[in-house]
Design an enzyme around this catalytic site. Sequence first.
Site, mmCIF file in Angstrom:
data_model
loop_
_atom_site.group_PDB
_atom_site.id
_atom_site.type_symbol
_atom_site.label_atom_id
_atom_site.label_comp_id
_atom_site.label_asym_id
_atom_site.label_seq_id
_atom_site.Cartn_x
_atom_site.Cartn_y
_atom_site.Cartn_z
ATOM 1 C CG ASP A 1 -0.501 2.747 -11.734
ATOM 2 O OD1 ASP A 1 -1.343 1.864 -11.702
ATOM 3 O OD2 ASP A 1 -0.195 3.471 -10.682
ATOM 4 C CG PHE B 1 5.869 5.029 -5.437
ATOM 5 C CD1 PHE B 1 6.204 5.148 -3.950
ATOM 6 C CD2 PHE B 1 6.041 5.877 -6.415
ATOM 7 C CE1 PHE B 1 6.624 6.565 -3.625
ATOM 8 C CE2 PHE B 1 6.720 7.341 -6.001
ATOM 9 C CZ PHE B 1 6.928 7.440 -4.676
ATOM 10 C CB SER C 1 7.863 -0.252 4.593
ATOM 11 O OG SER C 1 7.024 -0.755 5.724
ATOM 12 C CE1 TYR D 1 4.117 -3.430 1.257
ATOM 13 C CE2 TYR D 1 4.316 -3.251 3.532
ATOM 14 C CZ TYR D 1 4.302 -2.821 2.621
ATOM 15 O OH TYR D 1 4.635 -1.563 2.231
ATOM 16 C CE LYS E 1 7.252 -2.157 0.345
ATOM 17 N NZ LYS E 1 7.479 -1.521 -1.136
ATOM 18 C CG PHE F 1 8.208 5.530 10.196
ATOM 19 C CD1 PHE F 1 8.373 4.500 11.160
ATOM 20 C CD2 PHE F 1 9.412 5.895 9.533
ATOM 21 C CE1 PHE F 1 9.555 4.084 11.574
ATOM 22 C CE2 PHE F 1 10.678 5.353 9.823
ATOM 23 C CZ PHE F 1 10.770 4.519 10.878
ATOM 24 C CG ASN F 2 2.248 4.322 10.344
ATOM 25 O OD1 ASN F 2 3.209 4.431 11.013
ATOM 26 N ND2 ASN F 2 1.246 3.661 10.278
ATOM 27 C CG ASN G 1 -2.544 1.765 6.236
ATOM 28 O OD1 ASN G 1 -2.258 0.983 7.031
ATOM 29 N ND2 ASN G 1 -2.348 2.333 5.034
ATOM 30 C CG LEU G 2 -5.876 5.242 13.118
ATOM 31 C CD1 LEU G 2 -7.090 4.831 13.689
ATOM 32 C CD2 LEU G 2 -4.859 5.825 14.273
ATOM 33 N N GLY H 1 0.058 -9.260 15.344
ATOM 34 C CA GLY H 1 1.216 -8.694 14.340
ATOM 35 C C GLY H 1 1.396 -7.104 15.127
#
Length: 339
Positions: free
Chosen positions: A31, A80, A124, A149, A153, A178-179, A199-200, A295
């Site tokens: 990393d 990742f 993704s 992005y 992928k 997914f999420n 993200n939410l 989008g």
Amino acid sequence: MKILVTGGAGYIGSHTVLELLSHGHDVEVLDNFDNSSAESIRRVEKLAGRTVRVHELDLRDEPAVTALFAAGGYDSVIHFAGLKAVGESVAKPLAYYGNNLESTLVLLRAMAASDTRQLVFSSSATVYGDHAPVPYQEDHEPLGANNPYGWTKVMIEQVLRDVAASDSSWRIGILRYFNPVGAHESGEIGEDPSGIPNNLTPYIAQVAVGRRESLTVFGDDYDTPDGTPLRDYIHVLDLASGHVAALEHLAAMEGGARAWNLGTGHGSSVLEVIAAFEKATGVKVPYTVGPRRSGDLTESFGDPTRAEAELGWKATRSIDDMLTDLWRWQSQNAEGFGG
């Protein structure tokens, strides 16, 4: 199995490292800490009661990465590492194409040179674009995306399929998820996005803990029961177990590249997630409704039956589990790993 996890200090990476350790694997992390914290690995070590060797490298540093593989003796890689913010990718497409594609090519060359030919790639659901029928199925063609992005992928998946087709000794798993939501049940590790969350659910959690004033719901006029978009939310621990299942499957696979959806198979709306968070935590989340965001799709969820049939994997945790664990992490770490 000795496994190198690129981007292993990140949100999904750290949970997967912990899951691998719990299954007795020997795990090392690569990393550059550009969008992650070394503290996450220290906490993984605490939870696992084992140490993790960390290589602080940029995956685009080909001489260093090649040398690492030459000495590493790795059996497999979970990949990742990469830039991942959709909005930022629209503003900085060259950075995204350069980073995500170049780092993957360097990784594949280093793996080939060291005869390490088993790989699980973090893909993704964005590869299904905005024209695939819902629920998404892995055989859908052509793949596409509506942001840089997502296109990285799509392109990397194509590279991986071509590499596998060129040499049957490669065994490659492509996980389209997914999420991701939630955190480890200990509250020790979780999602700690840099800057304003994209993200939410991390945004909800930061509003609830007082770091943000309120949430904006982008549009309430979609063709859904409550007018807000539907998304397939999956607990990060279910996602982590999917990577272990994919590794075990690849070890017995003859060769080639295979894609699997990792999701629950159904969608929850933005307003449903807010209500579920409030119910699970007892904390009110103030929000306002704004215009649609460019989008955003009306609904996005996949068919996970291939993963269940071939990997023996199935998501088991509910949206309430996800949000309860998310709040435990956020309430114990108001400022994330830096708090």
